[in-house]
Design an enzyme around this catalytic site. Structure first.
Site, PDB file in Angstrom:
ATOM      1  N   ASP A 466     -30.745 -15.458  29.418  1.00 21.43           N
ATOM      2  CA  ASP A 466     -30.861 -14.073  28.996  1.00 21.43           C
ATOM      3  C   ASP A 466     -29.460 -13.463  28.959  1.00 21.43           C
ATOM      4  O   ASP A 466     -28.570 -13.905  29.688  1.00 21.43           O
ATOM      5  CB  ASP A 466     -31.760 -13.304  29.977  1.00 21.43           C
ATOM      6  N   ASP A 630     -32.916 -11.710  34.666  1.00 19.60           N
ATOM      7  CA  ASP A 630     -32.868 -10.800  35.803  1.00 19.60           C
ATOM      8  C   ASP A 630     -33.832  -9.629  35.680  1.00 19.60           C
ATOM      9  O   ASP A 630     -33.975  -8.850  36.611  1.00 19.60           O
ATOM     10  CB  ASP A 630     -31.445 -10.248  35.988  1.00 19.60           C
ATOM     11  N   ASP A 634     -38.216 -10.670  31.847  1.00 18.54           N
ATOM     12  CA  ASP A 634     -37.906 -12.103  31.920  1.00 18.54           C
ATOM     13  C   ASP A 634     -38.891 -12.870  32.792  1.00 18.54           C
ATOM     14  O   ASP A 634     -38.916 -14.104  32.764  1.00 18.54           O
ATOM     15  CB  ASP A 634     -36.493 -12.318  32.498  1.00 18.54           C
TER      16      ASP A 634
END
Length: 742
Positions: A466, A630, A634
């Site tokens: 990410d 985080d 996600d």
């Protein structure tokens, strides 16, 4: 029953005395304060804070019942004990595993459990009886030269000397032997108890009633006895258990080190500005605390006043102290190196990062690796097979051994088979590696959720990362506004910030913060809808607003291509671009930049050098574009990935969904975690191979299969020594992982 509680008034003079009182809620000694006192059934009670007073006011009986202790701070749950080889075994008291007989140990180690009562007991049994074992062995070897009365008298002397060893010193072994039979769970104690018991019973019968044996069994006027063999086996087994218990205690050293980081007291600032030192367990959420230079931060929270450099290396592995100012977050157990800070407590007790790290490490250490399944299947049948081999050894030697002493050969070899074939090394092979590896990883800022994550980490070939908060700082800053024709920059920012007031996304925070910095008046959204990954929608001042990427614009049938060129130019500079539409028409776009972490380039180079394919996944756009993440969004990907890696700086949902957590949020730790995974699996394979090879060679040797070739047999004494050293060798090999990655 009705309870009448009244607040005490200052004019009553009830709280004017200066003598110390004990807070009935937390037990802290306090001086009477009219503003923190309550009269209950004619008795005045004084409190250290308004929080304790309100707790008492809500339920006074909870703190006054005679059966309850005065302090009302939550007491720790009773210690739970588990087996290193069978983590599914859990009980509220110490004891032995009903499956394998191994000593149970606390699931969560404490700083006070250095003195293992079983280790102390085994040491006493070993050292008190070792002189007797040495004496009976000496007499068995040289007694025919020094004992008056001949060999029959020597048998009685050996009986007297060995009985305390075989009966008292080995008593815990027999208890475990009986438990293995009653639980129908054959284990190493089944073999040891049967072997030692058989040798001792045979020798006692030969001493007391030698006439029961055929004359061919007699030699120089007596029936041969094996007291010394049984005694030496007991002493060696005790020694092996002592070494094993000491080695096993070292596997929890990292967890104990983490526990030792927490300070014992905190300096609390009272409402009147005075300060007091209170036990850490008496710190409440929202308490104001002072952290002086050189002191540890007591709990997790945020800075209210002051500025200082905080050493977070003990938890994050980052050696450079981090400067903290008002508004910055603090982690409990980190060290304040310079200035004085005033902080607000936000997480206490089991909610602190340190407590969660310790819990995660303990859970990972007790989990079972997939590789352990093979060992479990083998161990399940192992003891039964060994007993069968021992029986065949006894019968085979008895029928086909040397004439006149064949059954004695059969008996001794059967005992040797039972003693040497200890499945303990097989069962300890992977748990000890996992415990050592998770402890080492924790000191490097890497937390594995379970053993499967450690074993699986080495297999990954693709890392999906990410962007926001993972590759970048996760603290986006407003960049610029590009207005569509007929609109002004201020109007674009005003509309975007108004709709983003309801969003928790960091990009939204940056836009709202910029509008407020410019003192732009914002409208309250009438409706708000967040579409994960593409943007937000809602009604603002009666207009239908959409703010997000091209996918959202297409869904709203908004032609965004008018600003496609400036948007692409901003993306090439690393900015995230959001299109803004009102009532189906393009209003403009807003660019927000999120700086790349300083450690990201080095981390990506290191990861690629190990052969990993790194893919960045983002909803921002094709250009600006594992799972490593985080955020709350996600969490599903983290849970679904083969190995989900969460940043310790991210949300609790993401961390709870992941298999691995990087405490510092530094991608470089992934390379360390993968390297440790490779080392751990290699270590487990070494241990399993050692255990399998040891038994594969030891059992035939003890059974005497090489006797026709070498003319040598394996003494039960040597078998006992080999059995003890096998378990110690496995644990010692596992402990090498404590130095992995240094």
């Amino acid at each position: 029953m009705r309870v009448h509680i009244t607040g005490m008034q200052a004019d009553k003079g009830a709280a004017s005395d200066d003598k110390p009182h004990s807070d009935p809620v937390c037990g802290v000694k306090v001086v009477a304060d009219p503003l923190k006192s309550i009269e209950h059934h004619g008795t005045a009670y004084h409190f250290c804070s308004a929080k304790c007073m309100e707790k008492f006011r809500a339920n006074p009986q909870a703190y006054l019942a005679p059966s309850l202790p005065t302090p009302a701070s939550p007491t720790a749950a009773g210690t739970v004990y588990t087996c290193p080889m069978h983590p599914e075994i859990r009980q509220p008291a110490p004891g032995n595993c009903p499956k394998c007989g191994m000593t149970l140990e606390p699931v969560m180690p404490s700083l006070d459990d250095d003195d293992n009562p079983e280790l102390t007991d085994f040491r006493q049994r070993f050292w008190w009886t070792l002189p007797l074992t040495v004496a009976v062995t000496f007499i068995a070897m040289f007694g025919h030269r020094i004992v008056a009365g001949g060999l029959p008298a020597q048998s009685w002397i050996e009986f007297v000397l060995s009985t305390p060893v075989i009966v008292w010193a080995a008593w815990p072994f027999y208890a475990r032997w009986l438990a293995s039979l009653m639980n129908r769970s054959p284990n190493m104690w089944t073999l040891i108890g049967t072997g030692v018991g058989a040798a001792y019973a045979y020798s006692v019968a030969a001493t007391i009633a030698p006439g029961l044996f055929p004359p061919v069994y007699a030699s120089d006027g007596r029936i041969g006895v094996y007291y010394e063999a049984a005694a030496v086996i007991v002493s060696l087994t005790l020694l092996g258990q002592i070494l094993e218990l000491k080695a096993r205690s070292q596997t929890s050293a990292a967890t104990k080190a983490l526990l030792g980081l927490a300070p014992k007291v905190a300096r609390r600032i009272r409402e009147d500005g005075s300060e007091e030192d209170v036990p850490l367990t008496h710190v409440h959420i929202a308490d104001m605390l002072r952290v002086r230079p050189g002191e540890k931060v007591p709990v997790d929270g945020s800075v209210l006043e002051g500025e200082s450099a905080i050493d977070e290396s003990m938890l994050t592995g980052e050696p450079v102290p981090v400067t903290k100012r008002a508004g910055d977050k603090l982690i409990g157990a980190t060290i304040n190196t310079s200035g004085s800070l005033v902080m607000r407590a936000e997480k206490v007790g089991s909610q602190t990062m340190l407590s969660q790290i310790v819990q995660m490490v303990a859970n990972a250490q007790r989990s079972r690796a997939p590789m352990q399944r093979l060992a479990d299947v083998v161990a399940g049948y192992f003891v039964v097979v060994v007993v069968g081999v021992a029986a065949l050894t006894f019968v085979g030697w008895g029928m086909f051994g040397p004439q006149g002493s064949s059954w004695l050969f059969g008996f001794l070899n059967a005992v040797a088979v039972l003693i040497i074939a200890c499945p303990c090394a097989l069962g300890l092979a992977t748990p000890m590696s996992i415990m050592a590896a998770t402890g080492r990883a924790a000191t490097q800022g890497v937390l594995f959720r379970d053993a499967a994550a450690i074993e699986g980490m080495r297999k990954i070939d693709t890392l999906i990362v990410d962007k926001t908060g993972t590759l970048t700082e996760g603290k986006p800053a407003f960049d610029r506004v590009v207005a569509a024709p007929a609109y002004r920059d201020k109007e674009v920012l005003q509309i975007a910030a108004s709709i983003d007031q309801g969003s928790e996304h960091p990009l939204a925070h940056a836009i709202v913060a910029e509008a407020r910095r410019r003192q732009i008046a914002l409208d309250k959204p009438e409706t708000f809808e967040s579409s994960s990954g593409i943007g937000v929608r809602g009604l603002v001042a009666g207009r239908r607003i959409a703010l997000g990427n091209t996918a959202l614009m297409d869904g709203e049938k908004v032609d965004w291509r008018l600003l496609a060129r400036p948007a692409e130019a901003l993306r090439n500079e690393g900015a995230s671009v959001m299109y803004l539409a009102a009532d189906g028409k393009l209003v403009g776009l807003i660019a927000v930049s999120d700086p790349v972490k300083g450690t990201t380039p080095e981390a990506l180079r290191t990861l690629k050098a190990t052969g990993l394919r790194v893919v960045m996944a983002t909803g921002d756009g094709i250009t600006t574009a594992m799972m490593v993440g985080d955020g709350i969004n996600d969490a599903p990907a983290l849970a679904k990935a083969n190995v989900g890696i969460a940043m310790g700086t991210g949300t609790d949902v993401a961390i709870n969904s992941a298999h691995v957590t990087l405490v510092k949020g530094d991608l470089r730790a992934i390379a360390r975690a993968r390297s440790l995974s490779v080392e751990t699996v290699r270590n487990m394979r070494q241990n399993l191979a050692f255990a399998f090879v040891y038994n594969a060679l030891g059992i035939p040797l003890a059974a005497g299969l090489l006797y026709p070739i070498t003319g040598q047999l394996l003494s039960p004494v040597i078998a006992a020594l080999a059995m003890s050293l096998s378990s110690v060798s496995v644990i010692t090999n596992a402990l090498r992982l404590r130095g992995a990655g240094k």
